[in-house]
Scaffold this motif. Structure first.
Motif, PDB file in Angstrom:
ATOM      1  N   LEU A 311      38.710  54.437  31.973  1.00 60.99           N
ATOM      2  CA  LEU A 311      39.257  53.369  32.092  1.00 60.99           C
ATOM      3  C   LEU A 311      38.420  52.096  31.300  1.00 60.99           C
ATOM      4  O   LEU A 311      37.074  52.323  31.662  1.00 60.99           O
ATOM      5  CB  LEU A 311      39.432  52.962  33.702  1.00 60.99           C
ATOM      6  CG  LEU A 311      40.016  53.852  34.662  1.00 60.99           C
ATOM      7  CD1 LEU A 311      40.032  53.538  36.225  1.00 60.99           C
ATOM      8  CD2 LEU A 311      41.613  54.178  34.028  1.00 60.99           C
ATOM      9  N   ARG A 312      38.930  51.148  31.072  1.00 64.65           N
ATOM     10  CA  ARG A 312      38.356  50.179  30.316  1.00 64.65           C
ATOM     11  C   ARG A 312      38.925  48.937  31.231  1.00 64.65           C
ATOM     12  O   ARG A 312      40.321  48.435  30.770  1.00 64.65           O
ATOM     13  CB  ARG A 312      38.506  50.103  29.057  1.00 64.65           C
ATOM     14  CG  ARG A 312      37.482  48.791  28.498  1.00 64.65           C
ATOM     15  CD  ARG A 312      37.840  48.519  27.061  1.00 64.65           C
ATOM     16  NE  ARG A 312      37.198  49.838  26.423  1.00 64.65           N
ATOM     17  CZ  ARG A 312      37.219  49.926  24.850  1.00 64.65           C
ATOM     18  NH1 ARG A 312      37.772  48.874  24.162  1.00 64.65           N
ATOM     19  NH2 ARG A 312      36.548  50.790  24.360  1.00 64.65           N
ATOM     20  N   THR A 320      35.334  42.860  28.265  1.00 62.69           N
ATOM     21  CA  THR A 320      34.954  44.152  28.951  1.00 62.69           C
ATOM     22  C   THR A 320      34.111  43.807  30.369  1.00 62.69           C
ATOM     23  O   THR A 320      33.210  43.369  30.283  1.00 62.69           O
ATOM     24  CB  THR A 320      34.545  45.295  28.334  1.00 62.69           C
ATOM     25  OG1 THR A 320      35.073  45.393  27.138  1.00 62.69           O
ATOM     26  CG2 THR A 320      34.335  46.688  29.315  1.00 62.69           C
ATOM     27  N   ALA A 321      34.998  44.288  31.540  1.00 59.14           N
ATOM     28  CA  ALA A 321      34.250  43.768  32.804  1.00 59.14           C
ATOM     29  C   ALA A 321      33.742  45.311  33.502  1.00 59.14           C
ATOM     30  O   ALA A 321      32.850  45.218  33.983  1.00 59.14           O
ATOM     31  CB  ALA A 321      35.476  43.557  33.719  1.00 59.14           C
ATOM     32  N   PHE A 322      34.507  46.208  33.065  1.00 56.55           N
ATOM     33  CA  PHE A 322      33.933  47.767  33.459  1.00 56.55           C
ATOM     34  C   PHE A 322      34.468  48.913  32.628  1.00 56.55           C
ATOM     35  O   PHE A 322      35.598  48.835  31.934  1.00 56.55           O
ATOM     36  CB  PHE A 322      34.324  48.006  35.032  1.00 56.55           C
ATOM     37  CG  PHE A 322      35.580  48.259  35.405  1.00 56.55           C
ATOM     38  CD1 PHE A 322      36.256  49.692  35.287  1.00 56.55           C
ATOM     39  CD2 PHE A 322      36.511  47.271  35.776  1.00 56.55           C
ATOM     40  CE1 PHE A 322      37.555  49.802  35.609  1.00 56.55           C
ATOM     41  CE2 PHE A 322      37.807  47.399  35.926  1.00 56.55           C
ATOM     42  CZ  PHE A 322      38.357  48.636  35.908  1.00 56.55           C
ATOM     43  N   SER A 337      44.749  42.467  41.412  1.00 57.97           N
ATOM     44  CA  SER A 337      43.292  41.522  41.115  1.00 57.97           C
ATOM     45  C   SER A 337      42.276  42.320  41.585  1.00 57.97           C
ATOM     46  O   SER A 337      41.073  42.142  40.943  1.00 57.97           O
ATOM     47  CB  SER A 337      43.605  40.239  41.782  1.00 57.97           C
ATOM     48  OG  SER A 337      43.736  40.394  43.173  1.00 57.97           O
ATOM     49  N   ALA A 338      42.289  42.921  42.595  1.00 50.74           N
ATOM     50  CA  ALA A 338      41.009  43.583  43.333  1.00 50.74           C
ATOM     51  C   ALA A 338      40.688  45.148  42.589  1.00 50.74           C
ATOM     52  O   ALA A 338      39.761  45.493  42.634  1.00 50.74           O
ATOM     53  CB  ALA A 338      40.964  43.760  44.794  1.00 50.74           C
ATOM     54  N   TYR A 339      41.799  46.102  42.447  1.00 52.84           N
ATOM     55  CA  TYR A 339      41.704  47.414  42.147  1.00 52.84           C
ATOM     56  C   TYR A 339      42.526  47.910  41.037  1.00 52.84           C
ATOM     57  O   TYR A 339      43.474  47.205  40.551  1.00 52.84           O
ATOM     58  CB  TYR A 339      42.203  48.263  43.319  1.00 52.84           C
ATOM     59  CG  TYR A 339      41.424  47.823  44.700  1.00 52.84           C
ATOM     60  CD1 TYR A 339      40.225  47.765  44.806  1.00 52.84           C
ATOM     61  CD2 TYR A 339      42.351  47.704  45.890  1.00 52.84           C
ATOM     62  CE1 TYR A 339      39.455  47.566  45.988  1.00 52.84           C
ATOM     63  CE2 TYR A 339      41.896  47.544  47.061  1.00 52.84           C
ATOM     64  CZ  TYR A 339      40.333  47.342  47.075  1.00 52.84           C
ATOM     65  OH  TYR A 339      39.769  47.011  48.314  1.00 52.84           O
ATOM     66  N   TYR A 351      39.712  52.223  41.978  1.00 49.99           N
ATOM     67  CA  TYR A 351      38.485  51.659  41.623  1.00 49.99           C
ATOM     68  C   TYR A 351      38.589  50.153  41.499  1.00 49.99           C
ATOM     69  O   TYR A 351      39.421  49.608  41.546  1.00 49.99           O
ATOM     70  CB  TYR A 351      38.272  51.941  39.958  1.00 49.99           C
ATOM     71  CG  TYR A 351      38.182  53.359  39.776  1.00 49.99           C
ATOM     72  CD1 TYR A 351      37.306  54.154  39.534  1.00 49.99           C
ATOM     73  CD2 TYR A 351      39.647  54.381  39.677  1.00 49.99           C
ATOM     74  CE1 TYR A 351      37.267  55.664  39.311  1.00 49.99           C
ATOM     75  CE2 TYR A 351      39.507  55.673  39.147  1.00 49.99           C
ATOM     76  CZ  TYR A 351      38.148  56.194  39.164  1.00 49.99           C
ATOM     77  OH  TYR A 351      38.368  57.729  38.868  1.00 49.99           O
ATOM     78  N   ASN A 352      37.189  49.848  41.965  1.00 52.38           N
ATOM     79  CA  ASN A 352      36.950  48.258  42.057  1.00 52.38           C
ATOM     80  C   ASN A 352      36.786  47.578  40.789  1.00 52.38           C
ATOM     81  O   ASN A 352      36.810  48.337  39.674  1.00 52.38           O
ATOM     82  CB  ASN A 352      35.905  47.856  43.032  1.00 52.38           C
ATOM     83  CG  ASN A 352      34.513  48.536  42.734  1.00 52.38           C
ATOM     84  OD1 ASN A 352      34.364  48.614  41.636  1.00 52.38           O
ATOM     85  ND2 ASN A 352      33.614  48.503  43.723  1.00 52.38           N
ATOM     86  N   ASN A 353      36.596  46.245  40.845  1.00 50.02           N
ATOM     87  CA  ASN A 353      36.466  45.548  39.433  1.00 50.02           C
ATOM     88  C   ASN A 353      34.944  45.529  38.938  1.00 50.02           C
ATOM     89  O   ASN A 353      34.686  45.120  37.756  1.00 50.02           O
ATOM     90  CB  ASN A 353      36.760  44.177  39.645  1.00 50.02           C
ATOM     91  CG  ASN A 353      38.270  43.974  39.706  1.00 50.02           C
ATOM     92  OD1 ASN A 353      39.131  44.622  39.332  1.00 50.02           O
ATOM     93  ND2 ASN A 353      38.671  42.848  40.504  1.00 50.02           N
TER      94      ASN A 353
END
Length: 401
Positions: A311-312, A320-322, A337-339, A351-353
């Motif tokens: 996941l990106r 890129t946040a994660f 917005s959260a997951y 997964y979270n942000n």
């Protein structure tokens, strides 16, 4: 001192005054919201009261033949279930707010600001809906889209909604490859733009304009353009070409726009500044997931291996946040917005942000699709849809089978 008994008349007066106070608070809040958000449609405020009248006991599982489900989309805290013959709008508990029947050949939806744009891709008809009612129906006619004597019908390629109720419809066009028409919330057309050599693949609203992705072929090779338009100008304020790429989705925020293709990301800032193209390299894009606020998650297959997925997560500006490795074959993906949630053969992983896994749903039946709405994940099984918390460890109850 001994208390005097309260008469029925006094009690009734107290109850009425309390109820009146509650109504004043509710209406005051809605008035403040309308003032704050400016052009928010009154239909959205009506939805609030209509929802109060719906008995919202848990109605899941929602029975449905998975073979008829085209798409599940988040609508507020609930979902919209688009089927081959109708659209059901459900609350987060599964109560039906409205059912809209259609006879579209290729039904599609876009959701924004509590509204739903239901349209017939490759057809001519569309409907603008709130959560509880039909606001407008439309059918594209030749005279509405182009000045020509040709008899061929215009066909819808894609459509998009804005927060303030405006909507855009991209169609085929006889005098060019494609045409974009933007409408006010009243249904009045006020802006058009023709693409002579390319087909419009997606539209995103900006402050005072739109951004388009278009795709074409030149010398037997595909290419795409990312075009920024202002409603006050007849020509693009920015126009960038990407060779050997097909951009199929774009989203925008106040600072720019990010477009996604099968092999790369294209980005612009401040409506006119082009950023370096981001290539996926040897990875292959499997799923592209976006939430209403503009955050997105890409599901990439490492070297094209379906058992090595990762996941990106991207912020609204495309940064890129994660990144997170899944390492399993995935059947579907969704995000809020959260997951971000992904569906495997027997689990839903959330997964979270920050990219940390925060939820596991163990399934006892085969699932087809998933959709995240806020912090709930809705799962489509062969004959029903059920809802589960996205975070934490959970197991599908056996009695739902």
């Amino acid at each position: 001192m001994e208390k005097k008994p309260v008469s029925k008349k006094q009690l009734r007066r107290t109850v009425l005054l309390s109820a009146l106070a509650v109504l004043i608070v509710v209406f005051g809040g809605l008035y403040a919201a309308a003032r704050t958000f400016g052009r928010v449609s009154l239909s959205n405020l009506a939805d609030v009261f209509a929802a109060f009248s719906v008995k919202d006991d848990s109605a899941f599982p929602y029975p449905v033949d998975a073979g008829t489900v085209v798409r599940i989309v988040p609508v507020g805290s609930g979902i919209g279930v688009l089927r081959t013959d109708k659209l059901d709008v459900l609350t987060k508990s599964g109560a039906i707010l409205q059912t809209v029947k259609h006879t579209y050949t290729m039904p599609a939806v876009d959701v924004c600001g509590g509204r739903i744009l239901l349209y017939d891709r490759a057809g001519t008809r569309y409907m603008l809906l709130s959560k509880t009612s039909t606001l407008r129906t439309g059918e594209l006619r030749k005279e509405e889209t182009e000045e020509t004597d040709e008899k061929d019908e215009t066909k819808i390629l894609t459509a998009s909604l804005a927060e303030d109720g405006r909507y855009a419809v991209a169609t085929t066009c006889e005098s060019a490859k494609s045409l974009l028409t933007v409408y006010k919330s009243s249904g009045e057309a006020f802006f058009q733009y023709k693409c002579v050599s390319e087909y419009i693949t997606d539209v995103a609203f900006t402050n005072g304009g739109v951004v388009l992705t278009v795709a074409g072929v030149r010398d037997a090779s595909p290419y795409s353009r990312l075009i920024s338009l202002s409603f006050r100008k007849t020509k693009p304020i920015a126009d960038f070409t990407y060779n050997d790429a097909t951009l199929f989705h774009v989203h925008a925020d106040a600072n720019g726009a990010t477009a996604c293709g099968s092999s790369c990301l294209a980005q612009i800032r401040h409506k006119t500044e082009q950023l370096p193209q981001v290539s996926f390299g040897s990875d292959t894009l499997q799923f592209f997931c976006e939430e209403p606020g503009g955050k997105t998650t890409l599901v990439l297959l490492t070297f094209g291996n379906e058992h090595e997925s990762k996941l990106r997560g991207l912020r609204k500006n495309g940064d890129t946040a994660f990144e997170a490795d899944c390492g399993e074959k995935l059947k579907d993906a969704s995000r809020s917005s959260a997951y971000t949630a992904v569906l495997t053969d027997n689990t839903v992983l959330s997964y979270n942000n920050s990219g940390s896994q925060i939820g596991t749903l163990h399934l006892t039946q085969a699932a087809q699709k998933i959709a995240l709405s806020e912090r709930m994940v809705f799962v489509l099984f062969n004959d029903h849809i059920d809802a589960f918390p996205a975070a934490g460890e959970h197991e599908q109850p056996a009695e739902n089978g």
